[in-house]
Design an enzyme around this catalytic site. Structure first.
Site, PDB file in Angstrom:
ATOM      1  N   LYS A 112      -5.722   5.323  -6.545  1.00 57.17           N
ATOM      2  CA  LYS A 112      -6.322   5.048  -7.081  1.00 57.17           C
ATOM      3  C   LYS A 112      -7.505   4.826  -5.373  1.00 57.17           C
ATOM      4  O   LYS A 112      -8.889   4.466  -5.892  1.00 57.17           O
ATOM      5  CB  LYS A 112      -6.239   3.632  -6.914  1.00 57.17           C
ATOM      6  CG  LYS A 112      -5.104   3.300  -8.206  1.00 57.17           C
ATOM      7  CD  LYS A 112      -6.178   3.787  -9.207  1.00 57.17           C
ATOM      8  CE  LYS A 112      -6.699   3.011 -10.500  1.00 57.17           C
ATOM      9  NZ  LYS A 112      -7.217   3.218 -10.972  1.00 57.17           N
ATOM     10  N   THR A 153      -8.597  -1.393  -8.087  1.00 55.78           N
ATOM     11  CA  THR A 153      -7.455  -2.293  -8.202  1.00 55.78           C
ATOM     12  C   THR A 153      -7.475  -2.964  -6.837  1.00 55.78           C
ATOM     13  O   THR A 153      -8.319  -2.171  -5.728  1.00 55.78           O
ATOM     14  CB  THR A 153      -5.453  -1.438  -8.550  1.00 55.78           C
ATOM     15  OG1 THR A 153      -5.276  -2.556  -7.780  1.00 55.78           O
ATOM     16  CG2 THR A 153      -5.722  -0.173  -7.633  1.00 55.78           C
ATOM     17  N   ASP A 154      -6.803  -4.321  -6.422  1.00 55.68           N
ATOM     18  CA  ASP A 154      -6.624  -5.054  -4.986  1.00 55.68           C
ATOM     19  C   ASP A 154      -5.757  -4.026  -4.417  1.00 55.68           C
ATOM     20  O   ASP A 154      -6.268  -3.989  -3.057  1.00 55.68           O
ATOM     21  CB  ASP A 154      -6.536  -6.444  -5.242  1.00 55.68           C
ATOM     22  CG  ASP A 154      -5.341  -6.205  -6.037  1.00 55.68           C
ATOM     23  OD1 ASP A 154      -4.362  -5.219  -6.161  1.00 55.68           O
ATOM     24  OD2 ASP A 154      -4.848  -8.106  -6.114  1.00 55.68           O
ATOM     25  N   GLU A 155      -5.199  -2.857  -5.157  1.00 51.78           N
ATOM     26  CA  GLU A 155      -3.702  -2.716  -3.597  1.00 51.78           C
ATOM     27  C   GLU A 155      -4.536  -1.585  -2.841  1.00 51.78           C
ATOM     28  O   GLU A 155      -3.634  -0.629  -2.457  1.00 51.78           O
ATOM     29  CB  GLU A 155      -3.072  -1.571  -4.511  1.00 51.78           C
ATOM     30  CG  GLU A 155      -2.435  -2.907  -5.629  1.00 51.78           C
ATOM     31  CD  GLU A 155      -0.779  -2.389  -5.970  1.00 51.78           C
ATOM     32  OE1 GLU A 155      -0.727  -1.508  -5.339  1.00 51.78           O
ATOM     33  OE2 GLU A 155      -0.147  -2.789  -7.017  1.00 51.78           O
ATOM     34  N   TYR A 194       0.436   5.452  -5.399  1.00 48.04           N
ATOM     35  CA  TYR A 194      -0.452   4.955  -6.549  1.00 48.04           C
ATOM     36  C   TYR A 194      -1.604   4.268  -6.052  1.00 48.04           C
ATOM     37  O   TYR A 194      -2.397   4.411  -6.120  1.00 48.04           O
ATOM     38  CB  TYR A 194       0.593   4.045  -7.403  1.00 48.04           C
ATOM     39  CG  TYR A 194      -0.621   3.165  -8.039  1.00 48.04           C
ATOM     40  CD1 TYR A 194      -0.689   3.745  -9.217  1.00 48.04           C
ATOM     41  CD2 TYR A 194      -0.827   1.594  -7.742  1.00 48.04           C
ATOM     42  CE1 TYR A 194      -2.387   2.797 -10.563  1.00 48.04           C
ATOM     43  CE2 TYR A 194      -1.656   0.997  -8.500  1.00 48.04           C
ATOM     44  CZ  TYR A 194      -2.483   1.338  -9.299  1.00 48.04           C
ATOM     45  OH  TYR A 194      -3.220   0.235 -10.028  1.00 48.04           O
TER      46      TYR A 194
END
Ligand code: NAD
Ligand code: DAU
Length: 335
Positions: free
Chosen positions: A153, A124-126, A149
């Site tokens: 990741k 994810t971009d997060e 979260y």
């Protein structure tokens, strides 16, 4: 091509399975999913009778079941399985650490043991953290996750990279921005706002509503994953983005207006702790090296998505009961 998909009963995984089976007649898919609160067999009704599709209920942290499926020698494992909601990771990070990190270790070990030729990690971009008003994330940005979260990741991404370097495993990582589209669980911004508005319930906007996300239709994401799965260079990371930035309040107002509801439903509530201000993906590498670009414009995609939730009321009404209501009360009750 035999694909072992993990987490295929969730939002993106189910869209990916349907897309792949409908598009390629030579693709066979086994889907392992734990059926957590986010997993829904109904999402796959259209393919469940296919002789090229098989569902196995199982946990990616369970070595026995993962080894059993890996021993069938799929050509590739595509790992969508994850705890995916930031707010739930703030309530309790435990399941995020278990599935998103330990689960990935189990999958990587199985790839080594059974010589699986390719492992695709859906990230994810997060993992890059938060941007100021200018600029975008490229694959060389440092990992600076801010939520349990995104930290889980990012940990998984590092592990995947380590298995490439240390064990020469054939891995690729995709990092995508915010998805929207059919079958998205109504805890995420867009389906939450559509379904709450349809029920004439409050629309809770965090903070000042000016946080920015880069939206992409789930089908464009699925096509990008397929491209990277087939053509990505081992060990590489590929950003995926929609080139489509909106601040939250504009998205919520757009939904309210499209549904013909009143903006008085919008309620500004206490902000999410550690709330990332802005995401924006630079996906030039995927475009220039592998030829992928997003095809669905946001105005078309959001219209189609709103219509899907209007036409599939029974799908989300069944979800918005039981465990969902407890979660809703825990998270929004005090805001
Ligand atoms: P989702 O929450 O809708 O689905 C997750 C699926 O994984 C569910 O079917 C769930 O039952 C399954 N699952 C959870 N724990 C499991 C376990 N231990 N073993 C087997 N299955 C398990 O998530 P999503 O939005 O479809 O996201 C899929 C992936 O894409 C995630 O890895 C997420 O981090 C990533 N991602 C999501 C977005 C987005 O905008 N939704 C954007 C970029 C990346
Ligand atoms: O960017 C990719 C990520 O997008 C994925 O990795 C995650 O799995 C996915 O959940 C999503 O994370 P976000 O936190 O960006 O998505 P969410 O839909 O939860 O929130 C989008 C924005 O809307 C964010 O700024 C928070 C805000 N928001 C969200 C909810 C649920 C609100 O203002 N009110 C809400 O009730």
């Amino acid at each position: 091509m035999k694909i072992l998909v993990t987490g295929g009963c969730g939002f993106i995984g189910s869209n990916f399975i349907i897309y792949m089976l409908e598009t390629y007649t030579d693709v066979e898919i086994v889907n392992i999913d734990l059926l957590t609160y986010a997993g829904n067999l109904e999402n796959l009704k259209s393919v469940e009778q296919s002789t090229r599709y098989r569902f196995v209920k199982g946990d990616i942290t369970d070595r026995d079941i993962v080894r059993l499926l890996a021993s069938e020698k799929p050509d590739v494992i595509v790992n969508f399985a994850a705890e995916s909601h930031v707010d739930r990771s703030i309530i309790d990070p435990s399941a995020f650490i278990k599935t998103n990190i330990l689960g990935v270790q189990v999958l990587l070990d199985a790839c080594r043991e059974f010589g699986i030729p390719r492992f695709v990690q859906i990230s994810t971009d997060e993992v890059y953290g938060s941007l100021g008003p200018e600029g975008s994330f490229s694959e060389t940005n440092p990992l600076e996750p801010n939520s349990p979260y995104s930290a889980s990741k990012a940990s998984a991404d590092l592990l995947v990279h380590a298995y490439f370097k240390t064990f020469n495993l054939n891995v690729v990582i995709t990092r995508c921005s915010n998805n929207y589209g059919p079958y998205q669980f109504p805890e995420k911004l867009i389906p939450l706002m559509i379904t709450n508005a349809l029920e004439d319930k409050d629309l809770p906007v965090y903070g000042d509503g000016l946080n920015v996300r880069d939206w992409i239709h789930v089908l464009d994401h699925c096509k990008a994953v397929n491209t990277v799965m087939r053509h990505g260079v081992a060990g590489q990371v590929y950003n995926i983005g929609g080139r489509c930035e909106y601040c939250n309040i504009d998205i919520v107002k757009l939904i309210v207006n499209k549904l013909g509801k009143s903006e008085s439903l919008i309620k500004f509530v206490k902000d999410r702790p550690g709330h990332d201000r802005r995401y924006c993906m630079n996906a030039d590498k995927l475009t220039s090296e592998l030829g992928w670009s997003p095809e669905i414009s946001f105005p078309d995609g959001i219209e189609q998505t709103i219509n899907w939730y209007l036409e599939n009321q029974a799908w989300w009404e069944r979800i918005k009961t039981g465990e969902y209501l407890k979660y809703y009360d825990t998270w929004y009750g005090e805001r």
